[in-house]
Design a protein around this motif. Structure first.
Motif, PDB file in Angstrom:
ATOM      1  N   VAL A   1      60.456  29.366  29.215  1.00 24.80           N
ATOM      2  CA  VAL A   1      59.999  30.136  30.375  1.00 24.80           C
ATOM      3  C   VAL A   1      58.621  30.721  30.039  1.00 24.80           C
ATOM      4  O   VAL A   1      58.493  31.873  29.646  1.00 24.80           O
ATOM      5  N   PRO A   2      57.564  29.918  30.161  1.00 22.71           N
ATOM      6  CA  PRO A   2      56.231  30.385  29.746  1.00 22.71           C
ATOM      7  C   PRO A   2      55.718  31.515  30.632  1.00 22.71           C
ATOM      8  O   PRO A   2      55.708  31.391  31.866  1.00 22.71           O
ATOM      9  N   ASP A   3      55.324  32.614  30.008  1.00 23.51           N
ATOM     10  CA  ASP A   3      54.771  33.768  30.731  1.00 23.51           C
ATOM     11  C   ASP A   3      55.686  34.229  31.859  1.00 23.51           C
ATOM     12  O   ASP A   3      55.233  34.677  32.912  1.00 23.51           O
ATOM     13  N   GLY A   4      56.988  34.110  31.635  1.00 28.19           N
ATOM     14  CA  GLY A   4      57.955  34.574  32.628  1.00 28.19           C
ATOM     15  C   GLY A   4      58.115  33.679  33.835  1.00 28.19           C
ATOM     16  O   GLY A   4      58.800  34.054  34.797  1.00 28.19           O
ATOM     17  N   THR A   5      57.507  32.483  33.811  1.00 27.85           N
ATOM     18  CA  THR A   5      57.590  31.555  34.943  1.00 27.85           C
ATOM     19  C   THR A   5      58.668  30.510  34.687  1.00 27.85           C
ATOM     20  O   THR A   5      58.617  29.779  33.696  1.00 27.85           O
ATOM     21  N   TYR A   6      59.642  30.430  35.574  1.00 27.80           N
ATOM     22  CA  TYR A   6      60.714  29.448  35.415  1.00 27.80           C
ATOM     23  C   TYR A   6      60.228  28.073  35.854  1.00 27.80           C
ATOM     24  O   TYR A   6      59.743  27.891  36.963  1.00 27.80           O
ATOM     25  N   MET A   7      60.373  27.113  34.938  1.00 27.57           N
ATOM     26  CA  MET A   7      59.904  25.755  35.153  1.00 27.57           C
ATOM     27  C   MET A   7      61.042  24.765  35.368  1.00 27.57           C
ATOM     28  O   MET A   7      60.806  23.592  35.682  1.00 27.57           O
ATOM     29  N   ALA A   8      62.284  25.237  35.186  1.00 27.33           N
ATOM     30  CA  ALA A   8      63.434  24.336  35.292  1.00 27.33           C
ATOM     31  C   ALA A   8      64.676  25.144  35.636  1.00 27.33           C
ATOM     32  O   ALA A   8      64.724  26.362  35.444  1.00 27.33           O
ATOM     33  N   ASN A   9      65.675  24.456  36.127  1.00 27.41           N
ATOM     34  CA  ASN A   9      66.938  25.072  36.518  1.00 27.41           C
ATOM     35  C   ASN A   9      67.926  24.978  35.362  1.00 27.41           C
ATOM     36  O   ASN A   9      68.551  23.937  35.145  1.00 27.41           O
ATOM     37  N   THR A  10      68.052  26.070  34.600  1.00 27.82           N
ATOM     38  CA  THR A  10      69.009  26.144  33.505  1.00 27.82           C
ATOM     39  C   THR A  10      69.854  27.411  33.681  1.00 27.82           C
ATOM     40  O   THR A  10      69.819  28.033  34.737  1.00 27.82           O
ATOM     41  N   PHE A  11      70.605  27.788  32.672  1.00 25.06           N
ATOM     42  CA  PHE A  11      71.537  28.913  32.776  1.00 25.06           C
ATOM     43  C   PHE A  11      70.919  30.157  32.156  1.00 25.06           C
ATOM     44  O   PHE A  11      70.462  30.123  31.014  1.00 25.06           O
ATOM     45  N   GLN A  12      70.934  31.256  32.889  1.00 25.55           N
ATOM     46  CA  GLN A  12      70.492  32.542  32.356  1.00 25.55           C
ATOM     47  C   GLN A  12      71.653  33.524  32.390  1.00 25.55           C
ATOM     48  O   GLN A  12      72.349  33.619  33.407  1.00 25.55           O
ATOM     49  N   GLY A  13      71.848  34.253  31.283  1.00 33.23           N
ATOM     50  CA  GLY A  13      72.912  35.240  31.234  1.00 33.23           C
ATOM     51  C   GLY A  13      73.863  34.975  30.092  1.00 33.23           C
ATOM     52  O   GLY A  13      73.493  34.403  29.058  1.00 33.23           O
ATOM     53  N   ASP A  14      75.110  35.393  30.263  1.00 37.25           N
ATOM     54  CA  ASP A  14      76.148  35.260  29.240  1.00 37.25           C
ATOM     55  C   ASP A  14      76.924  33.978  29.507  1.00 37.25           C
ATOM     56  O   ASP A  14      77.880  33.968  30.284  1.00 37.25           O
ATOM     57  N   PHE A  15      76.476  32.887  28.882  1.00 38.03           N
ATOM     58  CA  PHE A  15      77.138  31.600  29.111  1.00 38.03           C
ATOM     59  C   PHE A  15      78.542  31.615  28.530  1.00 38.03           C
ATOM     60  O   PHE A  15      78.749  32.057  27.409  1.00 38.03           O
ATOM     61  N   PRO A  16      79.539  31.110  29.247  1.00 37.85           N
ATOM     62  CA  PRO A  16      79.491  30.477  30.571  1.00 37.85           C
ATOM     63  C   PRO A  16      80.010  31.368  31.700  1.00 37.85           C
ATOM     64  O   PRO A  16      80.288  30.874  32.786  1.00 37.85           O
ATOM     65  N   TRP A  17      80.114  32.661  31.434  1.00 39.42           N
ATOM     66  CA  TRP A  17      80.850  33.522  32.360  1.00 39.42           C
ATOM     67  C   TRP A  17      79.977  34.209  33.395  1.00 39.42           C
ATOM     68  O   TRP A  17      80.396  34.408  34.542  1.00 39.42           O
ATOM     69  N   VAL A  18      78.767  34.612  33.024  1.00 40.81           N
ATOM     70  CA  VAL A  18      77.907  35.365  33.942  1.00 40.81           C
ATOM     71  C   VAL A  18      76.548  34.694  34.028  1.00 40.81           C
ATOM     72  O   VAL A  18      75.818  34.641  33.033  1.00 40.81           O
ATOM     73  N   ASN A  19      76.208  34.168  35.201  1.00 42.56           N
ATOM     74  CA  ASN A  19      74.898  33.584  35.422  1.00 42.56           C
ATOM     75  C   ASN A  19      74.051  34.589  36.201  1.00 42.56           C
ATOM     76  O   ASN A  19      74.356  34.918  37.345  1.00 42.56           O
ATOM     77  N   GLU A  20      73.004  35.093  35.562  1.00 41.67           N
ATOM     78  CA  GLU A  20      72.153  36.097  36.208  1.00 41.67           C
ATOM     79  C   GLU A  20      71.259  35.513  37.288  1.00 41.67           C
ATOM     80  O   GLU A  20      70.609  36.251  38.036  1.00 41.67           O
ATOM     81  N   LYS A  21      71.169  34.195  37.343  1.00 43.26           N
ATOM     82  CA  LYS A  21      70.475  33.495  38.431  1.00 43.26           C
ATOM     83  C   LYS A  21      69.019  33.921  38.566  1.00 43.26           C
ATOM     84  O   LYS A  21      68.476  33.944  39.660  1.00 43.26           O
ATOM     85  N   THR A  22      68.360  34.235  37.456  1.00 42.77           N
ATOM     86  CA  THR A  22      66.967  34.658  37.542  1.00 42.77           C
ATOM     87  C   THR A  22      66.028  33.510  37.877  1.00 42.77           C
ATOM     88  O   THR A  22      64.878  33.738  38.260  1.00 42.77           O
ATOM     89  N   ASP A  23      66.498  32.263  37.745  1.00 48.23           N
ATOM     90  CA  ASP A  23      65.681  31.130  38.192  1.00 48.23           C
ATOM     91  C   ASP A  23      65.965  30.795  39.657  1.00 48.23           C
ATOM     92  O   ASP A  23      65.346  29.901  40.223  1.00 48.23           O
ATOM     93  N   GLY A  24      66.919  31.524  40.253  1.00 58.86           N
ATOM     94  CA  GLY A  24      67.209  31.349  41.673  1.00 58.86           C
ATOM     95  C   GLY A  24      68.451  30.552  41.998  1.00 58.86           C
ATOM     96  O   GLY A  24      68.832  30.458  43.168  1.00 58.86           O
ATOM     97  N   PHE A  25      69.127  29.991  40.977  1.00 57.11           N
ATOM     98  CA  PHE A  25      70.230  29.072  41.270  1.00 57.11           C
ATOM     99  C   PHE A  25      71.388  29.263  40.301  1.00 57.11           C
ATOM    100  O   PHE A  25      71.175  29.431  39.097  1.00 57.11           O
ATOM    101  N   VAL A  26      72.600  29.212  40.842  1.00 55.65           N
ATOM    102  CA  VAL A  26      73.803  29.163  40.015  1.00 55.65           C
ATOM    103  C   VAL A  26      74.163  27.709  39.721  1.00 55.65           C
ATOM    104  O   VAL A  26      74.513  27.357  38.600  1.00 55.65           O
ATOM    105  N   GLY A  27      74.092  26.869  40.738  1.00 59.55           N
ATOM    106  CA  GLY A  27      74.355  25.441  40.577  1.00 59.55           C
ATOM    107  C   GLY A  27      73.077  24.637  40.708  1.00 59.55           C
ATOM    108  O   GLY A  27      72.015  25.049  40.224  1.00 59.55           O
TER     109      GLY A  27
END
Length: 286
Positions: free
Chosen positions: A162-188
């Motif tokens: 995540v260069p300079d705080g910019t999301y470049m891809a859809n991956t998992f953020q948070g406590d895998f696999p239970w909590v997805n913080e969705k900071t890239d905008g997507f759960v799935g």
């Protein structure tokens, strides 16, 4: 489709970023013929056109169930499903298919521009035969994913996911696999033209969905020096349960668990397997 020039390229990595058993090392020079590759993975809309034209029945439909990530399921679907032992974030869900990707109470109605999921390699091969295309070799996929760079981690650079705080891809953020913080905008999954394309104009080579390749899983990288093109493709068209390669990672990749969202990373699954994070991209010979 985006044209990739034929020539000699490096694939693989000399870094210790992945798992020894994935055979990512060493960096290996391979020569490929020119080819075209899809700007995006195949979408729900495109796969729907194939099914409408052919009446094709996917492996998930034939078998009667498939794998769904728990955060994508309704509570009703969970009541009629079974979590996998030691991987309780995955459920075996009756009625999970390409057009009902999270169970029978789900739909693709508002997801036509998302990648098709719940497709096995067998299903991807059937689509390719109908569309006059094929699946890429791992070497072709990796060359395309680099986007004209020498990177081995990500198309945008090897320094940061995540260069300079910019999301470049859809991956998992948070406590895998239970909590997805969705900071890239997507759960799935995300629509196929989300984030920023690479230097070749290819969208989401990293993350979103795993992408099926034509060759078996974990063959030596040196094999791609002498095997490529239509002859290589033809010998692996059989529908069976052997392990085949997948590339690119998915929306479930997280540093704590799966480091396979890198360009050089390697993975695979049996040819009849399907899940809510598995799709495919196609290529065409020139």
């Amino acid at each position: 489709m985006i044209r990739i020039q034929g020539g000699t390229y490096n694939i693989g990595t000399n870094a210790d970023d992945g798992f020894i058993e994935d055979v990512e090392k060493p960096v290996t020079a391979v020569t490929v013929a020119p080819f075209e590759i899809g700007e995006t993975t195949v979408t729900n809309a495109e796969f729907a056109a194939f099914v409408k034209a052919t009446g094709y029945q996917t492996d998930s439909e034939r078998i009667g169930w498939s794998y769904v990530f728990h955060l994508l399921m309704s509570e009703a679907a969970k009541q009629d499903a079974m979590p996998l032992p030691r991987m309780e974030w995955w459920y075996g869900v009756r009625g999970a298919t390409w057009d009902h990707p999270f169970g029978p109470d789900s739909t693709i109605e508002n997801r036509l521009d998302h990648p098709v999921v719940q497709v096995s390699r067998n299903d991807a091969v059937a689509y390719c035969q109908w569309a006059g295309v094929r699946l890429p070799t791992e070497a072709e996929w990796e060359i395309a994913a680099k986007g004209g760079t020498t990177n081995t981690k990500w198309p945008w650079g090897d320094d940061a996911l995540v260069p300079d705080g910019t999301y470049m891809a859809n991956t998992f953020q948070g406590d895998f696999p239970w909590v997805n913080e969705k900071t890239d905008g997507f759960v799935g999954t995300a629509p196929v033209r989300s984030f920023t394309p690479n230097g070749y104009g290819l969208w989401q080579m990293i993350g979103n969905v795993w992408e099926w390749c034509v060759n078996p899983r974990y063959i030596p990288l040196a094999a791609f020096q002498t095997t490529s093109g239509p002859a290589f493709w033809a010998q692996y068209q059989a529908h069976d349960d052997a392990d085949y390669a997948t590339k690119g990672g998915s929306f479930l990749c997280h540093e704590s668990y799966c480091k396979r969202y890198r360009i050089a990373a390697r993975n695979g699954n049996t040819g009849e397997s399907a899940s809510s994070n598995m799709g495919f991209r196609v290529v065409r010979d020139l």
